[in-house]
Design a protein around this motif. Structure first.
Motif, PDB file in Angstrom:
ATOM      1  N   VAL A 203      30.740  48.974  42.565  1.00 44.12           N
ATOM      2  CA  VAL A 203      32.182  49.111  43.067  1.00 44.12           C
ATOM      3  C   VAL A 203      32.602  50.241  42.736  1.00 44.12           C
ATOM      4  N   ASP A 204      33.766  50.813  43.165  1.00 47.63           N
ATOM      5  CA  ASP A 204      33.974  52.028  43.202  1.00 47.63           C
ATOM      6  C   ASP A 204      35.719  51.802  42.857  1.00 47.63           C
ATOM      7  N   CYS A 205      36.176  51.893  41.468  1.00 46.58           N
ATOM      8  CA  CYS A 205      37.974  52.417  41.488  1.00 46.58           C
ATOM      9  C   CYS A 205      38.156  53.494  41.913  1.00 46.58           C
ATOM     10  N   VAL A 206      39.335  53.531  42.631  1.00 46.99           N
ATOM     11  CA  VAL A 206      40.480  54.615  42.349  1.00 46.99           C
ATOM     12  C   VAL A 206      41.655  53.781  41.443  1.00 46.99           C
ATOM     13  N   VAL A 207      42.089  54.610  40.420  1.00 49.16           N
ATOM     14  CA  VAL A 207      42.879  54.099  39.835  1.00 49.16           C
ATOM     15  C   VAL A 207      44.178  55.148  39.547  1.00 49.16           C
ATOM     16  N   PHE A 208      45.089  54.350  40.344  1.00 49.94           N
ATOM     17  CA  PHE A 208      46.189  55.460  40.693  1.00 49.94           C
ATOM     18  C   PHE A 208      47.209  55.139  39.463  1.00 49.94           C
ATOM     19  N   GLY A 209      47.860  56.353  38.731  1.00 48.42           N
ATOM     20  CA  GLY A 209      48.794  55.724  38.106  1.00 48.42           C
ATOM     21  C   GLY A 209      49.879  57.570  38.344  1.00 48.42           C
TER      22      GLY A 209
ATOM     23  N   THR B   9      34.943  56.103  39.050  1.00 42.75           N
ATOM     24  CA  THR B   9      34.343  55.252  38.336  1.00 42.75           C
ATOM     25  C   THR B   9      33.588  54.076  39.019  1.00 42.75           C
ATOM     26  N   GLY B  10      32.526  53.729  38.764  1.00 36.46           N
ATOM     27  CA  GLY B  10      31.758  52.896  39.315  1.00 36.46           C
ATOM     28  C   GLY B  10      30.626  52.389  38.633  1.00 36.46           C
ATOM     29  N   TYR B  11      30.234  51.827  39.444  1.00 38.26           N
ATOM     30  CA  TYR B  11      28.836  50.903  38.156  1.00 38.26           C
ATOM     31  C   TYR B  11      28.532  49.694  39.828  1.00 38.26           C
ATOM     32  N   HIS B  12      27.200  49.570  39.402  1.00 38.03           N
ATOM     33  CA  HIS B  12      26.052  48.614  40.521  1.00 38.03           C
ATOM     34  C   HIS B  12      27.044  47.056  39.567  1.00 38.03           C
ATOM     35  N   VAL B  13      27.165  45.906  40.593  1.00 40.70           N
ATOM     36  CA  VAL B  13      27.753  45.043  40.346  1.00 40.70           C
ATOM     37  C   VAL B  13      26.505  43.903  39.913  1.00 40.70           C
TER      38      VAL B  13
ATOM     39  N   THR C 258      22.840  52.759  48.737  1.00 46.01           N
ATOM     40  CA  THR C 258      23.663  51.758  48.280  1.00 46.01           C
ATOM     41  C   THR C 258      25.312  51.442  48.853  1.00 46.01           C
ATOM     42  N   ILE C 259      25.531  50.645  49.237  1.00 47.39           N
ATOM     43  CA  ILE C 259      26.969  49.881  49.612  1.00 47.39           C
ATOM     44  C   ILE C 259      27.392  49.710  48.563  1.00 47.39           C
ATOM     45  N   THR C 260      28.831  50.346  48.837  1.00 47.38           N
ATOM     46  CA  THR C 260      30.414  50.157  47.430  1.00 47.38           C
ATOM     47  C   THR C 260      31.455  49.703  48.325  1.00 47.38           C
ATOM     48  N   ILE C 261      32.297  49.309  46.869  1.00 49.47           N
ATOM     49  CA  ILE C 261      33.040  47.882  47.543  1.00 49.47           C
ATOM     50  C   ILE C 261      33.991  48.973  47.215  1.00 49.47           C
ATOM     51  N   ALA C 262      35.344  49.301  47.724  1.00 48.53           N
ATOM     52  CA  ALA C 262      36.211  49.968  46.789  1.00 48.53           C
ATOM     53  C   ALA C 262      37.582  49.167  46.110  1.00 48.53           C
ATOM     54  N   TYR C 263      38.076  49.171  45.084  1.00 44.55           N
ATOM     55  CA  TYR C 263      38.607  48.585  44.680  1.00 44.55           C
ATOM     56  C   TYR C 263      40.053  50.203  44.024  1.00 44.55           C
ATOM     57  N   TYR C 264      41.428  49.685  44.536  1.00 46.87           N
ATOM     58  CA  TYR C 264      42.590  50.449  43.672  1.00 46.87           C
ATOM     59  C   TYR C 264      42.907  49.796  42.170  1.00 46.87           C
ATOM     60  N   PHE C 265      43.432  50.714  41.317  1.00 49.21           N
ATOM     61  CA  PHE C 265      44.868  49.732  40.798  1.00 49.21           C
ATOM     62  C   PHE C 265      45.221  50.666  40.555  1.00 49.21           C
ATOM     63  N   LEU C 266      46.346  50.283  39.725  1.00 53.27           N
ATOM     64  CA  LEU C 266      47.867  50.638  40.033  1.00 53.27           C
ATOM     65  C   LEU C 266      47.860  50.506  38.228  1.00 53.27           C
ATOM     66  N   LEU C 267      48.741  51.501  37.423  1.00 54.42           N
ATOM     67  CA  LEU C 267      48.619  51.735  36.154  1.00 54.42           C
ATOM     68  C   LEU C 267      50.327  52.764  35.786  1.00 54.42           C
ATOM     69  N   LYS C 268      50.277  53.178  34.551  1.00 51.63           N
ATOM     70  CA  LYS C 268      50.897  53.964  34.154  1.00 51.63           C
ATOM     71  C   LYS C 268      50.414  55.284  33.067  1.00 51.63           C
TER      72      LYS C 268
END
Length: 243
Positions: free
Chosen positions: A11-17, A48-52, A107-117
């Motif tokens: 999983v890879d995480c796009v963290v938007f702030g 940032t990301g890591y194995h499931v 490796t196959i990655t599942i991408a997420y994005y997060f919203l925070l301040k």
């Protein structure tokens, strides 16, 4: 003992702030550095990301990764795409990194994005050397992470026009100008001030407070808050076909 990893799914995480002071939509990236015998082999930034883990869901992996990076939980997140191109990890420096870390190059990655301040994240003692970068001014990136970020950004642009997710990026109390600045930062356009203000204050879920800005040199502006309860009552999902 660390839980068993699924070696070719991550999983890879796009963290938007959003930085309300600079009016900048940013992405949180971590340093990737590898040196051998005083020769720098890899020196760039990645998501940032890591194995499931075998016994966790994809959502649980994403939440775990975010918590390890920022210490935060219960943030807005969206799974938006899987990236599985066979060539996505075949750049020379990526292969060096993969061999050093013992990762699977397919490796196959599942991408997420997060919203925070941005203010919610303390970077002073961050063990990953995490740093905020404007989404339109990214550093050199590893793997296919530039592609992942840009696709997350496009999804965010579309999503923010149909759902009130931008309030996840703002303080609990905000001014109309701050809402407008955020929309302009995300969409990359200029918005007519008077027209925007008139439309926004008519929304019943945007509640005017008996408060104004403090600590500003100019005339303090009216403060507002977003009511999720009112929004959800007004926009109940309707599964009936309207003809």
């Amino acid at each position: 003992m660390e839980p068993e990893k699924i070696l070719n799914i991550s999983v890879d995480c796009v963290v938007f702030g959003y930085d309300i002071n600079t009016k900048s939509l940013n992405v949180l990236l971590i340093k990737r550095f590898l040196e051998r015998e005083e020769e720098v082999l890899v020196n760039d930034y990645v998501l940032t990301g890591y194995h499931v883990y075998q016994k966790e869901t994809l959502d649980e992996t994403a939440t775990r990764v975010l918590k390890e990076l920022t210490g935060l939980t219960d943030q807005y997140k969206k799974q938006f795409k899987a990236f599985g191109n066979p060539d996505r990890l075949t750049n020379e420096k990526d292969l060096i990194w993969i061999r050093n870390e013992g990762f699977n190059s397919r490796t196959i990655t599942i991408a997420y994005y997060f919203l925070l301040k941005t203010d919610d994240v303390d970077l002073k003692n961050n063990k990953y050397q995490a740093k905020w970068f404007p989404v339109n001014d990214l550093p050199e990136l590893g793997f296919d992470h530039e592609k992942i970020i840009l696709e997350a950004y496009e999804d965010l642009k579309t999503k923010c026009l149909s759902e009130p997710i931008i309030f996840k990026l703002l303080p609990d109390k905000f001014t109309i100008n701050e809402v407008q600045d955020l929309y302009q930062s995300i969409l990359g356009i200029e918005i007519d001030n008077r027209n925007f203000r008139r439309k926004l204050i008519k929304k019943k879920y945007i509640i005017a407070l008996d408060e104004k800005q403090v600590g500003v040199s100019k005339r303090p502006a009216q403060l507002y808050m977003f009511s999720l309860d009112l929004y959800e009552k007004m926009f109940k999902k309707n599964y009936l076909i309207n003809i």
